[in-house]
Design an enzyme around this catalytic site. Structure first.
Site, PDB file in Angstrom:
ATOM      1  N   GLU A  35      -8.267   2.141  -3.017  1.00  0.00           N
ATOM      2  CA  GLU A  35      -8.926   2.078  -1.715  1.00  0.00           C
ATOM      3  C   GLU A  35      -9.857   3.276  -1.558  1.00  0.00           C
ATOM      4  OE1 GLU A  35      -6.320   1.424   1.533  1.00  0.00           O
ATOM      5  OE2 GLU A  35      -5.267  -0.252   0.572  1.00  0.00           O
ATOM      6  N   ASP A  82     -12.212   0.731   2.233  1.00  0.00           N
ATOM      7  CA  ASP A  82     -11.247   0.962   3.310  1.00  0.00           C
ATOM      8  C   ASP A  82     -11.966   1.314   4.618  1.00  0.00           C
ATOM      9  OD1 ASP A  82      -8.794   1.174   4.490  1.00  0.00           O
ATOM     10  OD2 ASP A  82      -8.342   3.157   3.703  1.00  0.00           O
ATOM     11  N   ASN A 111      -4.773   5.061  -2.363  1.00  0.00           N
ATOM     12  CA  ASN A 111      -5.988   5.678  -1.831  1.00  0.00           C
ATOM     13  C   ASN A 111      -6.538   6.734  -2.789  1.00  0.00           C
ATOM     14  OD1 ASN A 111      -6.224   4.708   1.203  1.00  0.00           O
ATOM     15  ND2 ASN A 111      -4.059   5.052   0.784  1.00  0.00           N
ATOM     16  N   GLU A 124      -6.083  -4.636   8.962  1.00  0.00           N
ATOM     17  CA  GLU A 124      -5.071  -3.607   9.186  1.00  0.00           C
ATOM     18  C   GLU A 124      -4.698  -3.545  10.664  1.00  0.00           C
ATOM     19  OE1 GLU A 124      -5.668  -0.058   6.101  1.00  0.00           O
ATOM     20  OE2 GLU A 124      -7.422  -0.297   7.403  1.00  0.00           O
ATOM     21  N   GLU A 142       0.846  -1.188   0.000  1.00  0.00           N
ATOM     22  CA  GLU A 142       0.000   0.000   0.000  1.00  0.00           C
ATOM     23  C   GLU A 142       0.881   1.238   0.000  1.00  0.00           C
ATOM     24  OE1 GLU A 142      -3.414   2.406   2.585  1.00  0.00           O
ATOM     25  OE2 GLU A 142      -2.643   0.478   3.319  1.00  0.00           O
TER      26      GLU A 142
END
Length: 577
Positions: free
Chosen positions: A445, A475, A413, A532, A353
């Protein structure tokens, strides 16, 4: 008439000379001089030779220069004469024009005044001065409320700041905003909205004191410059108390309904009070502080008056400066990208990520939640988001080339404002094509809040990105408005369980229940689950037993620059990447 040559030869030279002297006395007087000059010239030529030619050339040059100078003087005199003639014609024409103008303005000059140009010029100048003063007054007035406008208010604040600096007597600025004014416009129409603004201005006029200065800044915003010079105490707390009391008195004027012609409605206002420091000289900064206090007043549930305080409003006060620094960092390449691994149950690398980083030159590290929020509020997310996405692609290409791992994925993102941008799909797909990254290796995301009330543009972007092979990840699942209906409409490829539930897995039964529900749901849908915030082995093993497939957290690696992350997996990134 002079005799012919033959006659001269036939007569003696002496008689001819006497006759010539009688007939041409002046010519004869010059002839000895000419003969003497010729003789002198012959003697000089005999002795000087070539030097005489040089001397003659110099004399010729001097004569030419002098002739040129004289010619230029004559030209200048001629031009001056022409200019004087033209000016005379213009004066005569101006006189006629002034007569016509004065006649139209209703001020016909008498016969004596017509001949006096100076008098007519003075008359017209006085008229023009009156017109310019009227124009300046119009430029400093708001056309709707007839109050001084923002420009006039800024000028007045500058004057008051200079006076305050000399006398050390402070003043206050009250920033007034009409609550829910857009709703009034949308419900009753703009004509009613204009009448509401006029009603607000009239009530403010009825409230302010003789030494105060009222202005409409624009839209539904008004400002009052409050004179505090009559207050004997110069204590900041005392002055703030007086200003707050005055703001409450203004607020009391809006307790009654406002009659706006065809409708009567409540008009509510919020007031931010700023007691200005005597050393403050920037009117925009003074207004900004008052605006911050007004925002604080709007956020309060009951009291709609707030007084600016540097200590409590420092974050908001520095907000614009941080925005300016953000723009500088964007221009100068001040952002970097860190990558955090996403692993499977065997802790094998599945993807990374991309996480944006900004190290401020004086404030140090500033988190993405801060600078991305500023970018959203100041409408620079398009430019910043595109720059960060390019950094993500560049870093991913370097990491992929070093690791040589097939199927490695990149997660990036996307903000709500980016999703609502009609050009998002074109720019994002274009960047993928230029860099050579396969869209099928990219996961975007998306937060729940950004798609809860998605527009047609957002829906079109999601469909186009999905059609290109890009996967979508929901997310921070579980923290917002998540529901089965949201998952059904978005149909994401992946759900990321928020770290708050993962961290509380062993201490909070509610958090564990949420994770169990999400894990059970994934068995009924074609979804990948990513947990996460996995920071210890016990949490990792518990999540594995619940059926979670992928994991991300400090147990495996913190976010690292691409070179350091590659080194953790035994690869080397070329210098400068």
């Amino acid at each position: 008439m002079r005799p012919p040559v033959r006659a001269l030869l036939q007569r003696p030279v002496r008689s001819w000379w006497k006759q010539e002297r009688r007939e041409h006395p002046r010519s004869q007087a010059r002839k000895p001089l000419l003969l003497a000059l010729l003789l002198l010239t012959a003697v000089l030529a005999w002795f000087m030779g070539r030097d005489l030619l040089v001397f003659a050339a110099l004399v010729a040059v001097v004569l030419l220069v002098r002739a040129k100078v004289m010619l230029e003087r004559r030209r200048q005199n001629l031009r001056q004469l022409q200019l004087e003639q033209k000016s005379s014609r213009r004066l005569r024409q101006t006189s006629h024009n002034l007569d016509a103008v004065l006649q139209q303005l209703g001020m016909p000059p008498d016969s004596f005044q017509r001949s006096e140009i100076n008098f007519k010029v003075n008359q017209l100048a006085s008229r023009m001065e009156w017109l310019l003063e009227s124009a300046r007054s119009l430029a400093l007035l708001d056309s709707l409320t007839q109050l001084p406008n923002r420009r006039h208010f800024i000028e007045q604040v500058q004057i008051e700041s200079a006076r305050s600096k000399r006398s050390r007597k402070r003043f206050a600025v009250l920033f007034i905003d009409v609550d829910k004014f857009k709703a009034i416009n949308d419900t009753y129409g703009h004509a009613t909205g204009d009448r509401a603004l006029v009603a607000v201005s009239q009530r403010l006029k009825d409230t302010i004191r003789a030494g105060d200065f009222l202005s409409r800044l624009g839209g539904d915003e008004f400002a009052v410059l409050m004179d505090l010079s009559a207050i004997k105490s110069n204590s900041e707390q005392t002055l703030k108390a007086h200003a707050h009391l005055f703001a409450c008195r203004i607020m009391a004027m809006f307790e009654e309904l406002a009659n706006l012609g065809n409708v009567s409605i409540d008009i509510d206002i919020s007031i931010g009070v700023n007691v200005v420091d005597p050393d403050s000289s920037d009117p925009e900064a003074i207004l900004r502080q008052s605006d911050l206090a007004m925002d604080q007043a709007k956020s309060q549930q009951h009291a709609r008056v707030a007084v600016f305080d540097v200590a409590t409003a420092k974050g908001g006060y520095d907000d614009y400066q941080l925005y300016a620094d953000l723009k500088d960092a964007l221009r100068q390449g001040g952002f970097s990208m860190a990558f955090q691994p996403v692993v499977d149950k065997e802790q094998r690398l599945r993807g990374v990520e991309a996480l944006a980083r900004w190290r401020h030159p004086s404030r140090g590290f500033i988190g993405p939640d801060v600078f991305l929020d500023i970018a959203e509020r100041y409408r620079m997310m398009r430019e910043l988001g595109e720059h960060l996405f390019q950094l993500s692609l560049d870093g991913f290409l370097a990491l992929d080339g070093a690791l040589q791992q097939p199927g490695l994925r990149l997660s990036s993102n996307v903000s709500p404002s980016q999703l609502s941008d009609p050009q998002l799909q074109a720019r994002l797909l274009g960047m993928l094509e230029r860099t050579g990254v396969d869209p099928k290796r990219l996961t975007l995301e998306i937060t729940e809040a950004s798609i809860l009330d998605r527009s047609a543009t957002t829906e079109a972007n999601l469909q186009a990105l999905r059609a290109a092979g890009i996967e979508l990840s929901l997310d921070d699942f579980g923290t917002g408005y998540s529901s089965l209906n949201l998952i059904n409409t978005l149909q994401p490829n992946e759900i990321k369980i928020d770290r708050s539930f993962v961290l509380a897995l062993h201490t909070d039964p509610y958090a564990r229940q949420i994770v169990e529900v999400i894990a059970g749901m994934s068995t009924q849908m074609p979804l990948h689950l990513v947990a996460e915030g996995v920071e210890d082995e016990a949490t990792f093993q518990a999540l594995r037993k619940l059926g979670i497939q992928y994991f991300q957290g400090y147990l495996f690696s913190k976010p690292l620059p691409v070179a350091e992350l590659a080194a953790c997996y035994g690869a080397v990134i070329a210098t400068g990447t």
